[in-house]
Design a protein around this motif. Structure first.
Motif, short mmCIF file in Angstrom:
data_model
loop_
_atom_site.label_atom_id
_atom_site.label_comp_id
_atom_site.label_asym_id
_atom_site.label_seq_id
_atom_site.Cartn_x
_atom_site.Cartn_y
_atom_site.Cartn_z
N VAL A 7 -0.75 -7.66 4.33
CA VAL A 7 -0.04 -6.39 4.34
C VAL A 7 0.38 -6.04 2.93
N ARG A 61 14.06 -3.56 9.85
CA ARG A 61 13.45 -2.29 10.22
C ARG A 61 14.40 -1.48 11.09
N THR A 73 1.48 -9.63 13.43
CA THR A 73 1.46 -8.65 12.35
C THR A 73 2.71 -7.78 12.38
N GLU A 76 3.41 -1.31 10.75
CA GLU A 76 3.41 -0.39 9.62
C GLU A 76 4.60 0.56 9.74
N SER A 91 7.41 0.95 2.07
CA SER A 91 6.43 1.33 3.06
C SER A 91 5.52 0.15 3.31
N LEU A 92 5.34 -0.24 4.55
CA LEU A 92 4.50 -1.38 4.90
C LEU A 92 3.18 -0.87 5.49
N LYS A 93 2.06 -1.31 4.88
CA LYS A 93 0.74 -0.89 5.33
C LYS A 93 -0.13 -2.12 5.54
N HIS A 94 -0.96 -2.06 6.55
CA HIS A 94 -1.91 -3.15 6.80
C HIS A 94 -3.09 -3.07 5.83
#
Length: 358
Positions: A7, A61, A73, A76, A91-94
């Motif tokens: 991530v 979160r 996981t 996002e 910002s969390l993105k895979h």
């Protein structure tokens, strides 16, 4: 490779970003609140954390809640730090691996890295201290550098989070960070002074007018007596010719078109002048063969497959279309025929330079 394997945690109001793997020692735990996932690392048993470059930092979160179950996981979306005087938004993105990652990994077998390492050892001795790999890609050279001596500490940098994730999988002993090395703000960076810098196939991506300031910034990151090794191509499509194809006619202008689109296959030709201008002392300057980029004679099946994948990249396909329009596919096929020809020759080479800070 798992999907997604990693991530990207990216600061929304800062330049900070972090890529971390989903396998290994970290766990991602869902709480009784379905929207709350927290990150646990067994190295810090006292809290639920995501490790950032300057130490452990708590993330949440939503709100604190009781652990419900473990998840593979983290979701996002927007995250924020807690446990600090000032909260930071992230910002969390895979991250998922594209075919390009596998292509880069396969290309490593063609590169003359081991021969270049011998030149480094003969020129500066067996390195010790802190070394940076600028444009580390999948981490192959970082791993080789780390293997030279237990007294070395290697940190690899790349702008592409996918490459950082692949590098972390390749080498647990090295540290890898995401950073834009063209816009390196020396006043806003936490980088330590290093003893050496390795950079391969990165200079070509920088604007020619910016090279002097970029190399000057890199030089300022080195201790006196530190070295920098620069590796670059010298031409790409235009270097290949054969007697029985129209390759010369089709591809002679492609490299010059690439220069206009932000990639300069002739950047190596300016390196000596710029290095001297910023005050670097040139110790070694050599030409290397590369068994994929430049070779004479008929291409092997592995060489041909590597080039076929390169021609399939969206950027290269766009380049051919801009140059040849409705003849783009025919031009691409003609280039592959050139590589398959027994009369094929290439005039290109890989430029290798070791410089030192006086």
């Amino acid at each position: 490779m798992t999907d997604p394997p990693a991530v990207l945690l990216e600061g929304q109001n800062t330049n900070h970003s972090l890529v971390f793997l989903l396998q290994g020692r970290k766990r991602y735990v869902q709480t009784e609140d379905a929207n709350t996932v927290i990150i646990q690392d067994e190295r810090y048993p006292g809290g639920w954390i995501c490790r950032v470059e300057n130490g452990p930092c708590l993330f949440e979160r939503a709100h604190s809640a009781q652990v419900r179950n473990q998840v593979d996981t983290p979701p996002e979306g927007s995250w924020r730090t807690i446990g600090r005087d000032t909260a930071s938004q992230y910002s969390l993105k895979h991250i998922t691996f594209s075919p390009l990652t596998e292509e880069y990994l396969n290309q490593e077998k063609f590169r003359p890295w081991d021969e270049m390492l011998k030149d480094i050892k003969q020129t500066v001795g067996i390195p010790a201290g802190l070394y940076y790999d600028f444009g580390c890609g999948t981490g192959s050279m970082s791993k080789r550098l780390q293997g030279l001596s237990p007294k070395m500490r290697v940190v690899g940098f790349d702008l592409n989070p996918e490459m950082i994730a692949a590098a972390k999988q390749q080498c647990n002993e090295c540290d890898f960070r995401r950073m834009n090395l063209a816009n390196l703000d020396l006043e806003d960076t936490s980088l330590e002074k290093a003893d050496g810098i390795w950079s391969a196939f990165l200079i070509s991506y920088f604007h020619p007018d910016a090279l002097e300031s970029i190399l000057s910034n890199w030089k300022s990151l080195l201790h006196p007596g530190g070295w920098i090794c620069l590796v670059e191509i010298n031409g790409l499509f235009s270097t290949h010719k054969s007697l029985d194809t129209k390759c010369s006619e089709y591809c002679s202008n492609l490299d010059f078109r690439m220069q206009k689109t932000g990639y300069d296959p002739f950047a190596s030709q300016r390196l000596r002048k710029i290095c001297e201008k910023v005050g670097l002392q040139i110790l070694v300057e050599k030409k290397y063969e590369d068994r994929e980029l430049y070779f004479n004679g008929q291409a092997s099946s592995m060489q041909l497959e590597a080039w076929r994948k390169r021609l399939n990249r969206p950027g290269i396909k766009r380049l051919f279309y801009e140059e040849f329009s409705n003849r783009a596919e025919a031009a691409s096929s003609e280039f592959l025929k050139c590589l398959e020809s027994t009369s094929h020759t290439s005039s290109g080479f890989v430029s290798f330079m070791i410089c030192r800070v006086p």
